[in-house]
Design a protein around this motif. Structure first.
Motif, short mmCIF file in Angstrom:
data_model
loop_
_atom_site.label_atom_id
_atom_site.label_comp_id
_atom_site.label_asym_id
_atom_site.label_seq_id
_atom_site.Cartn_x
_atom_site.Cartn_y
_atom_site.Cartn_z
N UNK A 184 25.75 114.15 120.77
CA UNK A 184 24.13 114.53 120.53
C UNK A 184 23.95 113.78 118.85
N UNK A 185 22.99 112.87 118.03
CA UNK A 185 22.91 112.54 116.68
C UNK A 185 22.90 114.07 116.19
N UNK A 186 23.10 114.97 115.32
CA UNK A 186 22.31 116.03 114.82
C UNK A 186 21.92 115.44 113.81
N UNK A 187 22.69 114.40 112.43
CA UNK A 187 21.76 113.86 111.71
C UNK A 187 22.66 112.88 110.75
N UNK A 188 21.74 111.65 109.96
CA UNK A 188 21.85 111.00 109.29
C UNK A 188 21.31 111.66 107.75
N UNK A 189 22.62 111.12 107.12
CA UNK A 189 22.12 112.42 105.59
C UNK A 189 23.24 111.59 104.44
N UNK A 190 23.07 111.31 103.22
CA UNK A 190 24.16 111.52 102.30
C UNK A 190 25.58 112.14 102.34
N UNK A 210 29.21 115.79 104.67
CA UNK A 210 30.44 116.38 104.97
C UNK A 210 30.30 117.59 104.87
N UNK A 211 29.93 118.85 103.73
CA UNK A 211 29.49 120.20 103.70
C UNK A 211 29.16 120.74 104.94
N UNK A 212 28.04 119.61 105.79
CA UNK A 212 28.13 120.57 107.35
C UNK A 212 28.73 119.64 108.66
N UNK A 213 29.33 118.71 108.10
CA UNK A 213 30.79 119.16 108.91
C UNK A 213 31.65 120.18 108.11
N UNK A 214 31.96 120.11 107.47
CA UNK A 214 33.08 121.29 107.13
C UNK A 214 32.78 122.35 107.84
N UNK A 226 37.27 104.79 109.85
CA UNK A 226 37.45 105.45 108.69
C UNK A 226 38.57 106.34 107.17
N UNK A 227 39.64 105.70 107.84
CA UNK A 227 40.12 106.04 106.27
C UNK A 227 40.00 105.11 105.45
N UNK A 228 39.49 103.52 106.06
CA UNK A 228 39.11 102.63 104.81
C UNK A 228 37.92 102.48 104.92
N UNK A 229 37.33 103.46 105.31
CA UNK A 229 35.55 103.89 104.39
C UNK A 229 35.51 105.00 103.93
N UNK A 230 36.93 105.67 102.91
CA UNK A 230 36.60 107.03 103.52
C UNK A 230 35.75 107.57 101.51
N UNK A 231 35.87 106.86 101.03
CA UNK A 231 34.98 105.97 99.44
C UNK A 231 33.38 106.14 99.70
N UNK A 232 32.87 105.20 100.87
CA UNK A 232 31.49 105.01 101.22
C UNK A 232 30.86 106.69 100.95
N UNK A 233 29.64 106.46 99.82
CA UNK A 233 28.89 107.24 99.62
C UNK A 233 27.53 107.74 100.42
#
Length: 99
Positions: free
Chosen positions: A27-33, A38-42, A64-71
């Motif tokens: 289930x979708x939890x949230x969409x955010x910058x 990343x803080x919530x994920x951790x 995701x390894x290729x998009x890790x710099x996407x902010x």
């Protein structure tokens, strides 16, 4: 966890905030910058809740390894069975309470 096959969208008749990742309903939890997500994920993973991070490029099959710099904005998905617990952890953290 980003290497799992993702299925589910409106064209398959599923609600867009629910989908199968592997064989597990998420289930979708949230969409955010990304920096916030990343803080919530951790924090959730620290509480043993698996989190799938989705960028806008996931549907193009870009790892995701290729998009890790996407902010920009990303989506966090959690197993449907753990969604309520994830929300409670986020609410406690927001209020400054220990979990």
């Amino acid at each position: 966890m980003n290497d799992h096959h993702v299925r589910g969208d409106e064209s398959q008749g599923q609600h867009p905030s629910h989908r199968l990742i592997g064989e597990i309903p998420y289930e979708l939890l949230l969409s955010a910058p990304r920096v916030i997500a990343e803080g919530i994920r951790a924090r959730l993973e620290q509480s043993r809740i698996p989190v799938y991070l989705e960028t806008p490029f996931t549907s193009f099959g870009l790892p995701e390894a290729y998009m890790g710099t996407y902010t920009g904005d990303v989506s966090l998905w959690v197993p449907q069975a753990l969604h309520e617990e994830a929300v409670l952890i986020m609410e406690r953290d927001h209020q400054g309470e220990p979990s």
